[in-house]
Design a protein around this motif. Structure first.
Motif, short mmCIF file in Angstrom:
data_model
loop_
_atom_site.label_atom_id
_atom_site.label_comp_id
_atom_site.label_asym_id
_atom_site.label_seq_id
_atom_site.Cartn_x
_atom_site.Cartn_y
_atom_site.Cartn_z
N LEU A 68 0.82 -1.21 0.00
CA LEU A 68 0.00 0.00 0.00
C LEU A 68 0.85 1.26 0.00
N ILE A 69 1.90 1.27 0.80
CA ILE A 69 2.78 2.43 0.88
C ILE A 69 3.48 2.67 -0.47
N GLN A 70 3.93 1.60 -1.09
CA GLN A 70 4.58 1.73 -2.39
C GLN A 70 3.61 2.20 -3.47
N ALA A 71 2.31 1.97 -3.24
CA ALA A 71 1.30 2.45 -4.19
C ALA A 71 0.91 3.90 -3.94
N GLY A 72 1.53 4.52 -2.91
CA GLY A 72 1.25 5.93 -2.63
C GLY A 72 0.14 6.17 -1.65
N ALA A 73 -0.28 5.14 -0.91
CA ALA A 73 -1.36 5.29 0.06
C ALA A 73 -0.80 5.69 1.42
N THR A 74 -1.61 6.37 2.21
CA THR A 74 -1.32 6.65 3.61
C THR A 74 -2.06 5.61 4.44
N VAL A 75 -1.34 4.87 5.27
CA VAL A 75 -1.89 3.69 5.93
C VAL A 75 -2.05 3.92 7.43
N THR A 76 -3.23 3.58 7.93
CA THR A 76 -3.49 3.53 9.37
C THR A 76 -4.01 2.15 9.71
N SER A 89 -7.04 3.22 24.79
CA SER A 89 -5.70 3.43 24.22
C SER A 89 -4.71 2.44 24.80
N GLY A 90 -4.78 2.20 26.10
CA GLY A 90 -3.87 1.27 26.74
C GLY A 90 -4.01 -0.14 26.23
N ASN A 91 -5.26 -0.60 26.06
CA ASN A 91 -5.48 -1.95 25.56
C ASN A 91 -5.06 -2.09 24.10
N LEU A 92 -5.23 -1.02 23.33
CA LEU A 92 -4.77 -1.05 21.95
C LEU A 92 -3.24 -1.16 21.89
N ARG A 93 -2.58 -0.37 22.73
CA ARG A 93 -1.11 -0.39 22.74
C ARG A 93 -0.59 -1.78 23.11
N HIS A 94 -1.20 -2.38 24.13
CA HIS A 94 -0.79 -3.72 24.55
C HIS A 94 -1.02 -4.74 23.43
N ALA A 95 -2.17 -4.66 22.77
CA ALA A 95 -2.50 -5.63 21.72
C ALA A 95 -1.56 -5.49 20.53
N LEU A 112 -0.43 3.59 13.72
CA LEU A 112 -1.31 2.73 14.51
C LEU A 112 -2.36 3.61 15.18
N ASN A 113 -3.59 3.20 15.14
CA ASN A 113 -4.64 3.98 15.79
C ASN A 113 -4.68 3.70 17.29
#
Length: 386
Positions: A68-76, A89-95, A112-113
């Motif tokens: 995706l990045i090589q295709a010029g996309a911004t990835v989240t 936020s804490g659980n996301l960071r841990h996961a 990363l969101n």
């Protein structure tokens, strides 16, 4: 759709397999224009180490993100953990850390969101659900690329491309949906409505190592050795069933898609490119313990009944605002459970029959049906927040 052999998670081999699978479909540029904001949706679930075969393997995430990045996309990269995990936020960071995604994001430079925000989006054309709570990255993206994990599932028999999108429902809203749709057929219909609303551009399945038995977390890793890609989630899952030795029509979401006319019941409208199916089929792939046999459906387990019960307690419930109700009867006419009757004083809702579909709330043009939590639900919400 396409199938490409990939026996091991060696970085170069995975990258080449993913690229070839997408190239067989016409190349990444066919699906993702340069400059697109793309939400990369893995199967994160609880964020367990790659060797557990629960989450999408980080090497597959690396390969897709690089493409995706090589295709010029911004990835989240974004997902909401399941299994009763709060969306914080804490659980996301841990996961992300446990699943190996934080390291890959740092190396490739994608986002990363960590925001736990979500909003409700209306879906008037939904056959089962008319609105969905969705995590914020979904609403900010031009499109979604789903990167799922091939696993058995005790509730849905299979979790692959179609079921993966359920992760955009935030945190503890997921048990609410399980409570609203305890029957596999209606849960499948909900998943199809979610796909019709969001329409991901591309589905890639990590089936290098899948999970057999009681997935999505309690099964065993099983070598499968392929990457699958396609634009139609249900078609991808249909072929994945053939690879794993499952009867596709035993999977509720595939059966529901056939009933809606989305797919031919024999898969005659699916063109498979790349490896021939005969070369990649897995023998004796262990089915979930809830599977009752071909054509016999899925057996409910005790903990699933508990999940449904807790979800119903936590879920919002409709209440009539009597002074606004004009007794027009729209809510009673739309209610699929027949839980509403019209009396002189206004609409009366039988909560014991209510399935929490909220069609009455969505249909009422007089703002006479409100949604609120009961006392037990409010107590549960306070405990969760604490």
């Amino acid at each position: 759709m396409s199938i490409v052999s990939c026996p091991l998670y060696r970085p170069g081999e995975v990258t080449e397999a993913v690229r070839r699978a997408v190239d067989l479909l016409g190349g990444i540029g066919r699906f993702i224009p340069a400059g697109s904001q793309v939400m990369l949706k893995p199967n994160l679930l609880q964020g367990l180490p790659p060797e557990r075969a629960v989450a999408t393997h980080p090497e597959v995430i690396r390969a897709v993100a690089l493409l995706l990045i090589q295709a010029g996309a911004t990835v989240t990269l974004a997902d909401s953990p399941g299994g009763g995990i709060r969306y914080t936020s804490g659980n996301l960071r841990h996961a992300y850390d446990a699943a190996g995604y934080a390291r890959v994001a740092e190396e490739l430079g994608f986002t990363l969101n960590f925001s736990p925000g979500y909003s409700v989006r209306s879906h008037p054309d939904g056959e089962v659900v008319k609105q969905f709570p969705l995590i914020d990255p979904v609403l900010g993206a031009d499109t979604i690329v789903s990167v799922s994990k091939a696993k058995g599932h005790i509730l849905t028999l299979l979790t692959g491309a179609t079921k993966n999108l359920f992760g955009v429902i935030p945190g503890l809203e997921k048990p609410v949906f399980h409570a609203r749709f305890p029957e596999p057929e209606r849960f499948a219909g909900m998943l199809l409505d979610l796909h019709a609303l969001l329409r991901p551009a591309l589905h890639i399945v990590d089936a290098v190592v899948g999970m057999e038995g009681d997935g999505p977390t309690g099964g065993d890793p099983r070598q499968v050795g392929v990457i699958l890609a396609g634009t139609n989630a249900v078609a991808v899952d249909y072929v994945l069933c053939r690879v794993l030795g499952m009867e596709p029509l035993d999977v509720p979401v595939i059966r529901a898609a056939v009933a809606r006319g989305w797919l031919d019941e024999k898969g005659a409208d699916i063109a498979v490119l790349g490896e021939p199916l005969e070369h990649v089929k897995v023998r004796n792939f262990k089915k979930p313990s809830t599977y009752r046999g071909e054509g016999k459906g899925i057996r409910e387990k005790r903990f699933l009944r508990a999940l449904y019960t807790l979800g119903r307690v936590y879920a919002m419930r409709p209440r009539t605002v009597r002074h606004r109700c004009t007794c027009c009867g729209k809510c009673a006419a739309i209610c699929p459970a027949g839980a509403i009757r019209i009396e002189r004083g206004g609409a009366v809702i039988d909560l014991s029959r209510c399935i929490r579909c909220y069609c009455c709330h969505e249909m009422c043009t007089d703002n006479a049906i409100m949604l609120e939590q009961g006392i037990a639900g409010k107590v549960m919400a306070k405990i969760i927040r604490a």
